[in-house]
Design an enzyme around this catalytic site. Structure first.
Site, short mmCIF file in Angstrom:
data_model
loop_
_atom_site.label_atom_id
_atom_site.label_comp_id
_atom_site.label_asym_id
_atom_site.label_seq_id
_atom_site.Cartn_x
_atom_site.Cartn_y
_atom_site.Cartn_z
N ASP A 61 -31.53 40.54 0.16
CA ASP A 61 -30.26 41.23 0.44
C ASP A 61 -30.06 41.17 1.95
O ASP A 61 -30.77 41.82 2.71
CB ASP A 61 -30.34 42.68 -0.04
CG ASP A 61 -29.06 43.45 0.26
OD1 ASP A 61 -28.16 42.91 0.95
OD2 ASP A 61 -28.96 44.61 -0.19
N TYR B 162 -12.11 42.72 6.36
CA TYR B 162 -12.77 41.40 6.23
C TYR B 162 -12.56 40.60 7.52
O TYR B 162 -13.50 40.04 8.09
CB TYR B 162 -12.19 40.66 5.02
CG TYR B 162 -12.75 39.25 4.84
CD1 TYR B 162 -14.04 39.04 4.34
CD2 TYR B 162 -11.98 38.13 5.17
CE1 TYR B 162 -14.54 37.75 4.18
CE2 TYR B 162 -12.47 36.84 5.00
CZ TYR B 162 -13.75 36.65 4.51
OH TYR B 162 -14.25 35.38 4.35
N LYS C 156 -15.22 39.05 10.38
CA LYS C 156 -15.33 37.63 10.73
C LYS C 156 -15.06 37.40 12.23
O LYS C 156 -15.59 36.46 12.82
CB LYS C 156 -14.40 36.80 9.84
CG LYS C 156 -14.82 36.82 8.36
CD LYS C 156 -16.24 36.29 8.16
CE LYS C 156 -16.68 36.23 6.72
NZ LYS C 156 -18.05 35.70 6.55
N1 LIG Z 1 -14.11 30.99 -0.11
C1 LIG Z 1 -13.37 30.97 0.99
O1 LIG Z 1 -12.15 30.68 0.93
C2 LIG Z 1 -13.96 31.30 2.34
C3 LIG Z 1 -13.15 31.13 3.46
C4 LIG Z 1 -13.66 31.44 4.72
C5 LIG Z 1 -14.95 31.91 4.85
N2 LIG Z 1 -15.72 32.08 3.74
C6 LIG Z 1 -17.07 32.62 3.96
O2 LIG Z 1 -18.03 31.68 3.48
C7 LIG Z 1 -19.19 32.38 3.00
C8 LIG Z 1 -19.49 31.92 1.57
O3 LIG Z 1 -18.35 32.20 0.77
P1 LIG Z 1 -18.19 31.68 -0.75
O4 LIG Z 1 -16.73 31.45 -0.93
O5 LIG Z 1 -19.15 30.61 -1.05
O6 LIG Z 1 -18.58 33.03 -1.53
P2 LIG Z 1 -19.17 33.26 -2.99
O7 LIG Z 1 -18.82 34.67 -3.35
O8 LIG Z 1 -18.75 32.17 -3.92
O9 LIG Z 1 -20.75 33.15 -2.77
C9 LIG Z 1 -21.41 34.07 -1.95
C10 LIG Z 1 -22.89 34.09 -2.26
O10 LIG Z 1 -23.49 35.09 -1.42
C11 LIG Z 1 -24.33 35.92 -2.20
N3 LIG Z 1 -24.39 37.25 -1.60
C12 LIG Z 1 -23.41 38.20 -1.57
N4 LIG Z 1 -23.88 39.32 -0.98
C13 LIG Z 1 -25.16 39.06 -0.61
C14 LIG Z 1 -26.17 39.82 0.02
N5 LIG Z 1 -25.94 41.09 0.40
N6 LIG Z 1 -27.37 39.26 0.22
C15 LIG Z 1 -27.61 37.98 -0.17
N7 LIG Z 1 -26.71 37.22 -0.80
C16 LIG Z 1 -25.49 37.76 -1.03
C17 LIG Z 1 -23.70 35.92 -3.59
O11 LIG Z 1 -24.67 36.28 -4.58
C18 LIG Z 1 -23.20 34.49 -3.71
O12 LIG Z 1 -24.19 33.63 -4.23
C19 LIG Z 1 -18.86 33.87 3.12
O13 LIG Z 1 -19.41 34.39 4.30
C20 LIG Z 1 -17.34 33.88 3.19
O14 LIG Z 1 -16.85 35.04 3.84
C21 LIG Z 1 -15.26 31.78 2.49
#
Ligand SMILES: NC(=O)c1ccc[n+]([C@@H]2O[C@H](COP(=O)([O-])OP(=O)(O)OC[C@H]3O[C@@H](n4cnc5c(N)ncnc54)[C@H](O)[C@@H]3O)[C@@H](O)[C@H]2O)c1
Length: 261
Positions: free
Chosen positions: A64, A157, A161
């Protein structure tokens, strides 16, 4: 086959799905062994099997990122299992769709502890290990387009970031003397579980069909399609590899043309 990361190892948080999984598979294809840290151990193990199928070593463990002890212990475990590591990707994060008037302390604490705390503790664990072992490592953090521009209903959020960019700049300056670089990637609208969840919440709030909010958001992308996790992974591979050795403290957009700043 070009393998710029041959002999390297990477620790990636939130690598059980989405962007983190794509980065794990891309870095493995580029030659790296991979530690997959996630809250969801079943998903982490599945990605580990995919990494092994590419011929690399993999280690899956539950962690976590909001809990400093949990993350430090997982990073130490990864270091032992893989015999050291050279790349730390602080990718885990959560979204939150809430107008500012509706944010309560529990919402605020949860997202700041995961999105900011996770990057801080991960940076700390990696930097301590790199300095201790004399490794000129690379730390790579997940920011976002929301880390460059605040957006309605994504206010907190966005704040997390922006904070990731602040930590990235500070860490880059603290660790430059050790040859450690610290950068971030700022994706746009990526088709992952995170956006499925955002889309579901927006559909409920705004009374629009499932998929409409995602299509609407993606409609404003200059390159004419939503981003894939692999689009982000390609840029993360650049940040993880030798071609970015002279870059530090930066958080470039990789968004298909959403923000022009
Ligand atoms: N999807 C988008 O459009 C997008 C855009 C910009 C930035 N991001 C950033 O990219 C990163 C990944 O996003 P994603 O879209 O793959 O998200 P996602 O929700 O598909 O995957 C996130 C992963 O992180 C894990 N996770 C969540 N909380 C956790 C914790 N406390 N400890 C350990 N693991 C944890 C989840 O179990 C999951 O496997 C994030 O930081 C997100 O903010 C995503």
């Amino acid at each position: 086959m070009r393998t710029p990361l041959e002999g390297k190892a990477a620790v990636i948080t939130g690598a059980g799905q989405g962007i983190g999984r794509a980065i794990a598979l891309r870095l493995a294809a580029d030659g790296a062994d991979i530690a997959i840290l996630d809250l969801n151990i079943e998903n982490a193990k599945r990605v580990a099997a995919e990494v092994e199928a590419l011929g690399r070593r993999a280690y899956a463990t539950v962690s976590d990122v909001s809990d400093r002890d949990s993350l430090h212990a997982a990073v130490e475990g990864a270091e032992k299992e893989l015999g050291g590591f050279d790349i730390m990707i602080n990718n885990a994060g959560i979204a939150q769709v809430l107008p500012l008037l509706e944010v309560r302390p529990s919402d605020f604490e949860r997202i700041t502890q995961i999105n900011i705390g996770g990057v801080l503790w991960g940076t700390q664990a990696a930097a301590a290990s790199f300095i201790n072992r004399g490794v000129k490592g690379k730390i790579i953090n997940a920011s976002s387009i929301a880390g460059h521009t605040g957006q309605p209903v994504f206010g907190v959020y966005s704040a997390t970031k922006f904070a990731v960019r602040g930590l990235t700049q500070a860490a880059a300056q603290e660790y430059a003397r050790y040859g450690i670089t610290v950068n971030a990637y700022c994706p746009g609208t990526v088709g992952t579980g995170m956006w499925e969840e955002i889309d579901r919440i927006l559909a409920e709030r705004d009374g629009v069909p499932i998929g409409a909010s995602f299509r609407n958001q993606a409609g404003g992308i200059a390159l004419g399609r939503p981003e894939t996790p692999e689009d982000v992974a390609g840029f993360a591979a650049y940040l993880a590899g030798p071609d970015s050795d002279y870059m530090t403290g930066q958080a470039p957009l990789i968004d298909g043309g959403m923000l022009f700043i």
